[in-house]
Motif scaffolding. Structure first.
Motif, PDB file in Angstrom:
ATOM      1  N   UNK A 260       3.588   7.483   6.514  1.00 29.52           N
ATOM      2  CA  UNK A 260       4.795   7.788   7.557  1.00 29.52           C
ATOM      3  C   UNK A 260       5.793   6.725   7.588  1.00 29.52           C
ATOM      4  N   UNK A 261       5.407   5.540   7.237  1.00 28.09           N
ATOM      5  CA  UNK A 261       6.582   4.658   7.689  1.00 28.09           C
ATOM      6  C   UNK A 261       7.484   4.103   6.227  1.00 28.09           C
ATOM      7  N   UNK A 262       8.581   4.977   6.178  1.00 28.04           N
ATOM      8  CA  UNK A 262       9.438   4.830   4.733  1.00 28.04           C
ATOM      9  C   UNK A 262       9.702   3.670   4.631  1.00 28.04           C
ATOM     10  N   UNK A 285      -0.191   1.548  -0.868  1.00 27.95           N
ATOM     11  CA  UNK A 285      -0.942   2.353  -0.146  1.00 27.95           C
ATOM     12  C   UNK A 285       0.103   2.913   1.132  1.00 27.95           C
ATOM     13  N   UNK A 286       1.462   2.063   0.927  1.00 28.19           N
ATOM     14  CA  UNK A 286       2.635   2.604   1.664  1.00 28.19           C
ATOM     15  C   UNK A 286       2.812   1.174   2.417  1.00 28.19           C
ATOM     16  N   UNK A 287       1.891   0.395   2.683  1.00 29.00           N
ATOM     17  CA  UNK A 287       1.994  -0.831   3.521  1.00 29.00           C
ATOM     18  C   UNK A 287       1.316  -2.014   2.757  1.00 29.00           C
ATOM     19  N   UNK A 288       0.246  -1.887   2.322  1.00 25.56           N
ATOM     20  CA  UNK A 288      -0.331  -2.931   1.441  1.00 25.56           C
ATOM     21  C   UNK A 288      -0.367  -2.541   0.015  1.00 25.56           C
ATOM     22  N   UNK A 289      -0.112  -3.798  -0.576  1.00 25.51           N
ATOM     23  CA  UNK A 289      -0.040  -3.417  -2.070  1.00 25.51           C
ATOM     24  C   UNK A 289      -1.415  -3.522  -2.632  1.00 25.51           C
ATOM     25  N   UNK A 307      -2.077   4.104   4.028  1.00 20.91           N
ATOM     26  CA  UNK A 307      -2.766   3.151   4.746  1.00 20.91           C
ATOM     27  C   UNK A 307      -3.187   3.591   5.836  1.00 20.91           C
ATOM     28  N   UNK A 308      -2.519   4.610   6.708  1.00 22.83           N
ATOM     29  CA  UNK A 308      -2.824   4.869   8.174  1.00 22.83           C
ATOM     30  C   UNK A 308      -2.118   6.513   8.464  1.00 22.83           C
ATOM     31  N   UNK A 309      -2.659   6.848   9.567  1.00 19.08           N
ATOM     32  CA  UNK A 309      -2.178   8.284   9.829  1.00 19.08           C
ATOM     33  C   UNK A 309      -3.088   9.221   9.417  1.00 19.08           C
TER      34      UNK A 309
END
Length: 547
Positions: A260-262, A285-289, A307-309
């Motif tokens: 969700x964190x674009x 994963x959106x945050x971690x490579x 990553x989360x959500x």
């Protein structure tokens, strides 16, 4: 008699600048699950890690979270007469004697513990690591004073850690490594570890914490935690000196689109400019490579989650099922590419690159144990030779580099012998569906794609894609036999029916070539545009603690 189930500790990830809400969350997010509309049975609702573990039939757990309290200031020994040593009842991480008598009357086997490190102060990775060491020590000593007996065996705890929680575990291992002579160390106190999207090698777009402290109000309390995400750090190389990395399974998320964190997703794409991928690739994963969520020499698996959500690494069924098989698996499986030949493609007017991937799914459930696809941006390659003999260098060597080093060539084979995937399976687990197939059954989705790196031709050609079903059976009077199916309808109820079906090549059922040696088979992959031979091994897990 039910086998001993090791205590399980769950460790959450980064809580942000303000952790007031985190402290009010009883189970630190491990109680959150996911609903999958349109599906049925076990594939409809995933209840969350905690509830799923409590309902796990094959290896049941029971909640022991309330047995230990975590405090910002040291606590005195509670009044009364207790059967526990005073040093366990006082301090910042303390055993509650009343709860212990209620919950641990049957021992610590099969207990589940949430490590609430955000209840501690100050906010430092070292302090969180010390608290985890203390929790493990409490569990170990509780096993030794089991009521009414002379104690119970303590073969170590299992740990599942999400995101920064894996860095907390790393620091705890460092501290356990320095245990006094005669005291058990990390290798004895911990059995196996699963990390979910942990930034072992840092976060690619991490800004120096000092700059963040100056720019963002309230972030100063988290400065030590943010420093642990430094992409220049090589602290991850020290894992194997403190604990065998072969006993650490890194679960790598690949669905950056679902995060969700674009801003984080965009930042990972921009960072890829220095890695030779341009803006084409995100590989996170959106945050971690993906390259950061792995450890040199450690087994890993890919799941197509963010990553989360909602429906993420921590709230999806994949994490639970993969972790349980790693902790309790009866067999270790390895899948390698022995031979290959690309029979079409290679456009003369462009510069073709080939990418090879496999997804592995067990029967009866709707999740992958291992996932590779163009959407996940994690297939092996690029290859230019039609035999897939070139491509990126070995993965382990590339993972030794700090994340900030120029280039990202971590899409090479997972290990020697063109290792594709290694995983753990549990023969005691049976699907809760009406399933006639006996033995261990897996579906392999094999993919080979082509990309024109010059931009003259197409960048997404599918050269080959096909599904195969592998069925491992124990035959009467002999060792196990592996059968290859090209359709699920050919899975048989008994070895006799299956053996008869193999005589008809048109049926889509063939006996896999082999075994080449005990527990190893060659599996032919054939079709328009591609031919290959896969090597698969099934090895029984006799004593996982010694691996």
């Amino acid at each position: 008699m039910t086998a001993f189930v090791r205590p399980l500790i769950l460790v959450r990830g980064f809580g942000g600048p303000d952790v007031g809400g985190v402290r009010r969350n009883a189970y630190q997010g491990f109680n959150e699950g996911t609903v999958y509309p349109g599906r049925r049975g076990e594939n409809f609702i995933y209840e969350g890690f905690v509830l799923r573990a409590l309902k796990y039939l094959e290896h049941p757990y029971r909640d022991a979270t309330n047995v230990v309290g975590y405090y910002a200031r040291p606590q005195p020994v509670p009044p009364g007469e207790w059967d526990w040593d005073d040093d366990l009842l006082s301090g910042n991480v303390v055993l509650d004697p009343g709860m212990a008598e209620r919950v641990l009357r049957d021992g610590v086997g099969g207990t589940l513990w949430i490590y609430r490190y955000y209840d501690l102060e100050p906010r430092t990775i070292e302090g969180y690591g010390a608290g985890l060491v203390r929790l493990i020590e409490i569990i170990r000593r509780a096993a030794a004073v089991r009521n009414g007996t002379d104690g119970e065996p303590f073969p170590g705890v299992d740990i599942v850690a999400h995101s920064m929680g894996g860095l907390v575990v790393r620091d705890a291992l460092r501290q356990m490594r320095a245990a006094p002579a005669g005291e058990p160390g990390a290798r004895e106190l911990v059995h196996r570890i699963v990390t979910l999207g942990t930034p072992h090698r840092g976060i690619a777009f991490q800004v120096l914490p000092r700059g963040l402290v100056e720019l963002l109000p309230g972030i100063g309390a988290a400065a030590d935690e943010l420093a642990a995400f430094d992409p220049d750090s090589t602290e991850f190389r020290r894992w194997d000196g403190w604990f065998p990395v072969r006993r650490v399974l890194t679960v790598v998320g690949t669905d950056y689109r679902g995060f969700g964190v674009a801003v984080a997703s965009l930042a990972n794409r921009i960072v890829s400019l220095t890695d030779g991928g341009g803006l084409v690739y995100n590989r996170s994963d959106g945050l971690v490579k993906q390259a950061s969520a792995q450890l040199p020499g450690a087994p890993r698996t890919f799941v197509h989650k963010c990553h989360g959500g909602p429906d993420s690494l921590i709230t999806s069924r994949e994490a639970f099922e993969i972790a349980m098989r790693f902790f309790h698996g009866t067999h270790h499986v390895r899948l390698c590419l022995e031979e290959a030949e690309v029979l079409r493609g290679k456009d003369f007017f462009g510069r073709s690159e080939f990418y090879f991937g496999v997804s592995v799914k067990p029967r009866g459930v709707d999740f992958d144990l291992f996932h590779q696809s163009p959407e996940a941006e994690n297939c092996y390659g690029p290859f230019h030779a039609k035999e897939l003999t070139d491509g990126p260098p070995p993965l382990e060597g590339e993972l030794h580099q700090p994340l900030s080093a120029e280039g990202d060539r971590t899409t090479g084979w997972a290990g020697p012998g063109r290792l594709i995937w290694e995983g753990w399976v549990d023969r005691t687990v049976r699907p809760a569906t009406s399933d006639r197939a006996s033995g261990l059954v897996f579906r392999l989705d094999v993919y080979l794609g082509e990309r024109d790196s010059f931009g003259v031709g197409f960048s997404d050609n599918v050269v080959f894609r096909k599904q195969y079903y592998l069925q491992l059976l124990a035959e009467d009077g002999g060792g196990p036999a592996l059968y290859l199916h090209t359709g699920e309808e050919h899975l048989a109820d008994t070895g006799e029916e299956l053996a008869a079906a193999t005589r008809d090549r048109a049926s889509g059922v063939t006996r896999a070539v082999g075994p080449v040696q005990e527990g190893e088979w060659r599996v032919p992959v054939r079709g328009t545009g591609f031919e290959a031979t896969l090597a698969v091994t099934f090895t029984e897990e006799l004593d996982p603690v010694k691996d």
